[in-house]
Motif scaffolding. Structure first.
Motif, PDB file in Angstrom:
ATOM      1  N   ARG A 200       4.633 -14.721  65.614  1.00 36.43           N
ATOM      2  CA  ARG A 200       4.570 -13.270  65.361  1.00 36.43           C
ATOM      3  C   ARG A 200       5.887 -12.756  64.782  1.00 36.43           C
ATOM      4  O   ARG A 200       5.899 -11.880  63.914  1.00 36.43           O
ATOM      5  CB  ARG A 200       4.233 -12.536  66.665  1.00 36.43           C
ATOM      6  N   THR A 201       6.996 -13.325  65.229  1.00 40.37           N
ATOM      7  CA  THR A 201       8.303 -12.904  64.718  1.00 40.37           C
ATOM      8  C   THR A 201       8.462 -13.245  63.243  1.00 40.37           C
ATOM      9  O   THR A 201       8.949 -12.433  62.452  1.00 40.37           O
ATOM     10  CB  THR A 201       9.437 -13.587  65.516  1.00 40.37           C
ATOM     11  N   VAL A 202       8.042 -14.447  62.859  1.00 40.17           N
ATOM     12  CA  VAL A 202       8.157 -14.856  61.457  1.00 40.17           C
ATOM     13  C   VAL A 202       7.270 -13.987  60.568  1.00 40.17           C
ATOM     14  O   VAL A 202       7.652 -13.615  59.454  1.00 40.17           O
ATOM     15  CB  VAL A 202       7.800 -16.354  61.286  1.00 40.17           C
ATOM     16  N   VAL A 203       6.078 -13.638  61.067  1.00 41.28           N
ATOM     17  CA  VAL A 203       5.193 -12.746  60.312  1.00 41.28           C
ATOM     18  C   VAL A 203       5.878 -11.405  60.094  1.00 41.28           C
ATOM     19  O   VAL A 203       5.869 -10.855  58.980  1.00 41.28           O
ATOM     20  CB  VAL A 203       3.853 -12.549  61.059  1.00 41.28           C
ATOM     21  N   THR A 204       6.499 -10.862  61.126  1.00 43.75           N
ATOM     22  CA  THR A 204       7.227  -9.591  61.001  1.00 43.75           C
ATOM     23  C   THR A 204       8.385  -9.724  60.024  1.00 43.75           C
ATOM     24  O   THR A 204       8.635  -8.834  59.201  1.00 43.75           O
ATOM     25  CB  THR A 204       7.772  -9.153  62.377  1.00 43.75           C
ATOM     26  N   PHE A 205       9.099 -10.850  60.092  1.00 48.02           N
ATOM     27  CA  PHE A 205      10.219 -11.098  59.177  1.00 48.02           C
ATOM     28  C   PHE A 205       9.758 -11.039  57.728  1.00 48.02           C
ATOM     29  O   PHE A 205      10.394 -10.405  56.884  1.00 48.02           O
ATOM     30  CB  PHE A 205      10.824 -12.473  59.483  1.00 48.02           C
ATOM     31  N   LYS A 206       8.633 -11.677  57.426  1.00 46.19           N
ATOM     32  CA  LYS A 206       8.126 -11.684  56.047  1.00 46.19           C
ATOM     33  C   LYS A 206       7.774 -10.278  55.579  1.00 46.19           C
ATOM     34  O   LYS A 206       8.000  -9.929  54.418  1.00 46.19           O
ATOM     35  CB  LYS A 206       6.891 -12.585  55.954  1.00 46.19           C
ATOM     36  N   GLU A 207       7.227  -9.486  56.489  1.00 46.16           N
ATOM     37  CA  GLU A 207       6.799  -8.143  56.117  1.00 46.16           C
ATOM     38  C   GLU A 207       7.972  -7.227  55.764  1.00 46.16           C
ATOM     39  O   GLU A 207       7.810  -6.274  54.999  1.00 46.16           O
ATOM     40  CB  GLU A 207       5.979  -7.528  57.255  1.00 46.16           C
ATOM     41  N   THR A 208       9.160  -7.509  56.307  1.00 40.32           N
ATOM     42  CA  THR A 208      10.308  -6.628  56.041  1.00 40.32           C
ATOM     43  C   THR A 208      10.691  -6.613  54.568  1.00 40.32           C
ATOM     44  O   THR A 208      11.230  -5.622  54.074  1.00 40.32           O
ATOM     45  CB  THR A 208      11.536  -7.049  56.880  1.00 40.32           C
ATOM     46  N   PHE A 209      10.415  -7.698  53.852  1.00 42.17           N
ATOM     47  CA  PHE A 209      10.814  -7.784  52.450  1.00 42.17           C
ATOM     48  C   PHE A 209       9.964  -6.912  51.534  1.00 42.17           C
ATOM     49  O   PHE A 209      10.283  -6.745  50.367  1.00 42.17           O
ATOM     50  CB  PHE A 209      10.758  -9.242  51.968  1.00 42.17           C
ATOM     51  N   THR A 210       8.881  -6.385  52.058  1.00 47.85           N
ATOM     52  CA  THR A 210       8.014  -5.529  51.241  1.00 47.85           C
ATOM     53  C   THR A 210       8.417  -4.062  51.312  1.00 47.85           C
ATOM     54  O   THR A 210       7.811  -3.220  50.667  1.00 47.85           O
ATOM     55  CB  THR A 210       6.540  -5.659  51.690  1.00 47.85           C
ATOM     56  N   GLY A 211       9.442  -3.736  52.111  1.00 44.98           N
ATOM     57  CA  GLY A 211       9.905  -2.356  52.201  1.00 44.98           C
ATOM     58  C   GLY A 211      10.334  -1.822  50.837  1.00 44.98           C
ATOM     59  O   GLY A 211      11.020  -2.507  50.072  1.00 44.98           O
ATOM     60  N   LYS A 212       9.942  -0.584  50.533  1.00 42.70           N
ATOM     61  CA  LYS A 212      10.191  -0.033  49.194  1.00 42.70           C
ATOM     62  C   LYS A 212      11.676   0.103  48.871  1.00 42.70           C
ATOM     63  O   LYS A 212      12.074   0.026  47.710  1.00 42.70           O
ATOM     64  CB  LYS A 212       9.491   1.324  49.066  1.00 42.70           C
ATOM     65  N   LEU A 213      12.508   0.311  49.891  1.00 43.15           N
ATOM     66  CA  LEU A 213      13.944   0.519  49.663  1.00 43.15           C
ATOM     67  C   LEU A 213      14.758  -0.742  49.941  1.00 43.15           C
ATOM     68  O   LEU A 213      15.981  -0.709  49.864  1.00 43.15           O
ATOM     69  CB  LEU A 213      14.452   1.665  50.542  1.00 43.15           C
ATOM     70  N   PHE A 214      14.078  -1.859  50.242  1.00 41.12           N
ATOM     71  CA  PHE A 214      14.786  -3.061  50.692  1.00 41.12           C
ATOM     72  C   PHE A 214      15.854  -3.506  49.698  1.00 41.12           C
ATOM     73  O   PHE A 214      16.955  -3.901  50.084  1.00 41.12           O
ATOM     74  CB  PHE A 214      13.779  -4.194  50.938  1.00 41.12           C
ATOM     75  N   MET A 215      15.538  -3.463  48.404  1.00 44.98           N
ATOM     76  CA  MET A 215      16.453  -4.004  47.396  1.00 44.98           C
ATOM     77  C   MET A 215      17.451  -2.972  46.862  1.00 44.98           C
ATOM     78  O   MET A 215      18.303  -3.312  46.046  1.00 44.98           O
ATOM     79  CB  MET A 215      15.644  -4.577  46.225  1.00 44.98           C
ATOM     80  N   LEU A 216      17.373  -1.718  47.322  1.00 42.81           N
ATOM     81  CA  LEU A 216      18.273  -0.693  46.784  1.00 42.81           C
ATOM     82  C   LEU A 216      19.754  -1.042  46.946  1.00 42.81           C
ATOM     83  O   LEU A 216      20.534  -0.898  45.984  1.00 42.81           O
ATOM     84  CB  LEU A 216      17.970   0.659  47.436  1.00 42.81           C
ATOM     85  N   PRO A 217      20.207  -1.525  48.113  1.00 39.59           N
ATOM     86  CA  PRO A 217      21.622  -1.895  48.233  1.00 39.59           C
ATOM     87  C   PRO A 217      22.036  -3.031  47.306  1.00 39.59           C
ATOM     88  O   PRO A 217      23.230  -3.240  47.087  1.00 39.59           O
ATOM     89  CB  PRO A 217      21.742  -2.311  49.713  1.00 39.59           C
ATOM     90  N   GLU A 218      21.048  -3.766  46.781  1.00 39.03           N
ATOM     91  CA  GLU A 218      21.363  -4.844  45.843  1.00 39.03           C
ATOM     92  C   GLU A 218      21.722  -4.279  44.470  1.00 39.03           C
ATOM     93  O   GLU A 218      22.412  -4.932  43.678  1.00 39.03           O
ATOM     94  CB  GLU A 218      20.152  -5.777  45.733  1.00 39.03           C
ATOM     95  N   LEU A 219      21.265  -3.071  44.180  1.00 40.14           N
ATOM     96  CA  LEU A 219      21.492  -2.461  42.858  1.00 40.14           C
ATOM     97  C   LEU A 219      22.808  -1.700  42.780  1.00 40.14           C
ATOM     98  O   LEU A 219      23.360  -1.521  41.700  1.00 40.14           O
ATOM     99  CB  LEU A 219      20.341  -1.506  42.519  1.00 40.14           C
ATOM    100  N   ILE A 220      23.309  -1.248  43.931  1.00 38.13           N
ATOM    101  CA  ILE A 220      24.519  -0.419  43.950  1.00 38.13           C
ATOM    102  C   ILE A 220      25.592  -1.135  44.759  1.00 38.13           C
ATOM    103  O   ILE A 220      25.454  -1.309  45.974  1.00 38.13           O
ATOM    104  CB  ILE A 220      24.228   0.964  44.561  1.00 38.13           C
ATOM    105  N   PRO A 221      26.678  -1.569  44.108  1.00 38.82           N
ATOM    106  CA  PRO A 221      27.722  -2.343  44.794  1.00 38.82           C
ATOM    107  C   PRO A 221      28.280  -1.608  46.014  1.00 38.82           C
ATOM    108  O   PRO A 221      28.601  -0.423  45.945  1.00 38.82           O
ATOM    109  CB  PRO A 221      28.800  -2.502  43.709  1.00 38.82           C
ATOM    110  N   GLY A 222      28.372  -2.330  47.132  1.00 43.53           N
ATOM    111  CA  GLY A 222      29.011  -1.789  48.324  1.00 43.53           C
ATOM    112  C   GLY A 222      28.160  -0.873  49.175  1.00 43.53           C
ATOM    113  O   GLY A 222      28.579  -0.481  50.275  1.00 43.53           O
ATOM    114  N   LEU A 223      26.965  -0.515  48.714  1.00 39.64           N
ATOM    115  CA  LEU A 223      26.133   0.423  49.465  1.00 39.64           C
ATOM    116  C   LEU A 223      25.790  -0.114  50.853  1.00 39.64           C
ATOM    117  O   LEU A 223      25.741   0.649  51.828  1.00 39.64           O
ATOM    118  CB  LEU A 223      24.845   0.733  48.688  1.00 39.64           C
ATOM    119  N   HIS A 224      25.593  -1.435  50.951  1.00 40.01           N
ATOM    120  CA  HIS A 224      25.203  -2.003  52.244  1.00 40.01           C
ATOM    121  C   HIS A 224      26.297  -1.871  53.300  1.00 40.01           C
ATOM    122  O   HIS A 224      26.036  -2.038  54.495  1.00 40.01           O
ATOM    123  CB  HIS A 224      24.810  -3.476  52.077  1.00 40.01           C
ATOM    124  N   ASN A 225      27.529  -1.572  52.865  1.00 40.16           N
ATOM    125  CA  ASN A 225      28.618  -1.394  53.830  1.00 40.16           C
ATOM    126  C   ASN A 225      28.520  -0.064  54.574  1.00 40.16           C
ATOM    127  O   ASN A 225      29.129   0.106  55.639  1.00 40.16           O
ATOM    128  CB  ASN A 225      29.969  -1.474  53.121  1.00 40.16           C
TER     129      ASN A 225
END
Length: 500
Positions: A200-225
């Protein structure tokens, strides 16, 4: 004139936005061409639900080697068999870029096998995995597939259509646990419950990558900090659960009697740690061990289980393929003959079907990104060190001039004129070069044996006689089958017919 603090903040914000806009639009000199994109967001956002198809369309305008941009990174996109092979086998394109969430999870210099640089750490990890899989693959696969067939018989025993994916996935989690921590003939109820919890944990882990904002910090340097989306927080939380489970299993392994310890990655790694405990700068560290177990746990469950789910759907959609496989099984193995991977040498149609499943599904349509280890020149273009490469294995697996029937499921794609299995040079199912998928031997063995045992035991049919199987996958960085119910009907004991 006195400048207020608000004016200073506004100036800093405007200056930052102008800088990000500049970084997202400007390419290095003599860099591969590509679309201009949008200021700040760049052009990577042009890749949508099926990025491999969007890349192929863009290649018609910009060529098989073109670029995309974000403020944080330069990307080179690669399409077609020849271009993909040139990049995959290039000795200086073997590092991995790492998304922000994996830096947060694994540290700034990730070890393990997925996101590590190409170095002595990676070589040692790959060698260990090769030893485990080479020595144990046949035994692991035989036990796993036999257990799975029995579970499928119970699951579909009522004759009602059901979804096969959950059972297959749970089976593969158990298999990965055996590969990593050693197989156990009998598990306690507590151990079984813990495995179900991890499923069940792995299933939940996979689902997190479908979040609409998941990749936003990848587009803007340093945002994840300073901020990450809720989906990324959930990803880190579920990853922590998996790390803890792996640590529990390592601790449990150490308490086993020597007679209870079967060959496993944990056993080999602990032996290496003990042998090199006094070696300065050894690659066999606790941190590397921790991340290696995590990487294999995630990769080994998802890719393998979804491949078998694709296989089940394709068989249900192709009764003629089932008939031919069953005929070959009867001719080569007999009515209830036991199968081994070496039998593929005599079962040309079945092994061709296995490879066609891998080609047609193209589970990782863009492979795993790579990164240039130094400044290089490629096709006359200058590629700076650190540039990220996005491959497109799907474009090679469906290239019109390389396949007999590229757009449809057809085992003939891997058969010569005499009906013998023939590997196609355009096939890209496991990457290539220095970072070719280390799990390839296990996946190929699992798929072949799974096909034989499944068709040997069952007729695989759609939900109803009028149901048409949807063969188009869900899009994204990983192709996954759309959940569909199937009917698995036991073959009669004396079933010598080729009918399905």
């Amino acid at each position: 004139m006195e400048i207020s603090s608000i004016e200073i903040i506004i100036g800093l914000v405007v200056g930052t936005l102008m800088y990000l806009a500049y970084k997202s639009m400007v390419r290095p000199a003599n860099f591969p061409p590509g679309p201009l994109g949008i200021p700040i967001l760049g052009s990577l956002q042009l890749l949508k639900e099926y990025p491999e198809q969007d890349m192929l369309k863009l290649s018609k305008t910009y060529g098989n080697l073109f670029s995309l941009k974000t403020a944080a990174r330069n990307y080179v996109c690669v399409c077609g068999t020849d271009a993909n092979k040139e990049v995959l086998y290039h000795k200086n394109i073997a590092d991995r870029p790492t998304a922000y969430v994996f830096y947060m999870m694994k540290g700034n210099q990730p070890r393990g096998i997925v996101h590590s640089k190409f170095n002595e750490w990676l070589k040692a990890n790959r060698a260990l995995m090769h030893t485990v899989l080479t020595d144990s693959a046949d035994e692991i696969v035989d036990t796993q597939t036999t257990n799975m067939m029995n579970e499928l018989e119970d699951y579909f025993g009522s004759g009602e259509p059901s979804y096969i994916g959950d059972l297959i996935f749970a089976s593969f989690v158990t298999t990965v646990v055996d590969v990593l921590f050693g197989s156990k003939t009998v598990r306690t109820k507590e151990e079984k419950d813990r495995i179900e919890e991890i499923v069940r944990t792995v299933v939940t882990f996979k689902e997190t990558f479908t979040g609409k904002l998941f990749m936003l910090p990848e587009l803007i340097p340093g945002l994840h900090n300073i901020w990450i989306p809720e989906s990324a927080k959930k990803c880190l939380e579920t990853s922590d659960t998996i790390f803890k489970y792996c640590a529990e299993q390592v601790a449990a392994y150490k308490t086993r009697l020597d007679t209870e310890k079967t060959k496993s990655l944990v056993g080999l790694y602990l032996d290496k740690m003990d042998q090199e405990k006094d070696v300065q700068n050894t690659v066999f560290t606790k941190d590397n061990f921790r991340i290696l177990l995590y990487d294999i746990f995630i990769a080994g469950t998802e890719n393998a289980s979804k491949t078998m789910e694709f296989a089940s759907l394709y068989l249900a959609a192709q009764p003629d393929v089932q008939r031919k496989i069953h005929k070959e099984i009867t001719e080569v193995l007999g009515k209830n003959g036991k199968v081994q991977y070496q039998d593929r040498l005599k079962m040309h149609y079945t092994i061709a079907t296995a490879f066609e499943i891998l080609r047609f599904s193209s589970m990782t349509p863009n492979g795993v990104p790579r990164k240039a280890m130094k400044d290089i020149t490629l096709n006359g273009y200058f590629i700076p060190k650190g540039t990220t490469f996005l491959m497109n294995s799907w474009s090679s697996n469906t290239q019109d001039d390389r396949w007999k029937n590229p757009d449809n499921f057809d085992p003939e794609n891997f058969l010569d004129e005499g009906g013998k299995f023939a590997m196609n040079d355009a096939f890209m199912g496991f990457g290539g070069g220095l970072r070719k998928c280390v799990g390839e031997p296990l996946i190929k063995t699992e798929l072949f044996v799974f096909l034989v045992k499944l068709v040997q035991k069952f007729h695989i049919k759609p939900e109803t006689d009028d149901t048409k199987i949807d063969e188009e996958p869900h899009g994204g960085v990983l192709h996954t089958p759309k959940p569909q119910k199937l009917r698995l009907q036991l073959r009669e004991v004396d079933d010598h017919t080729d009918s399905t």
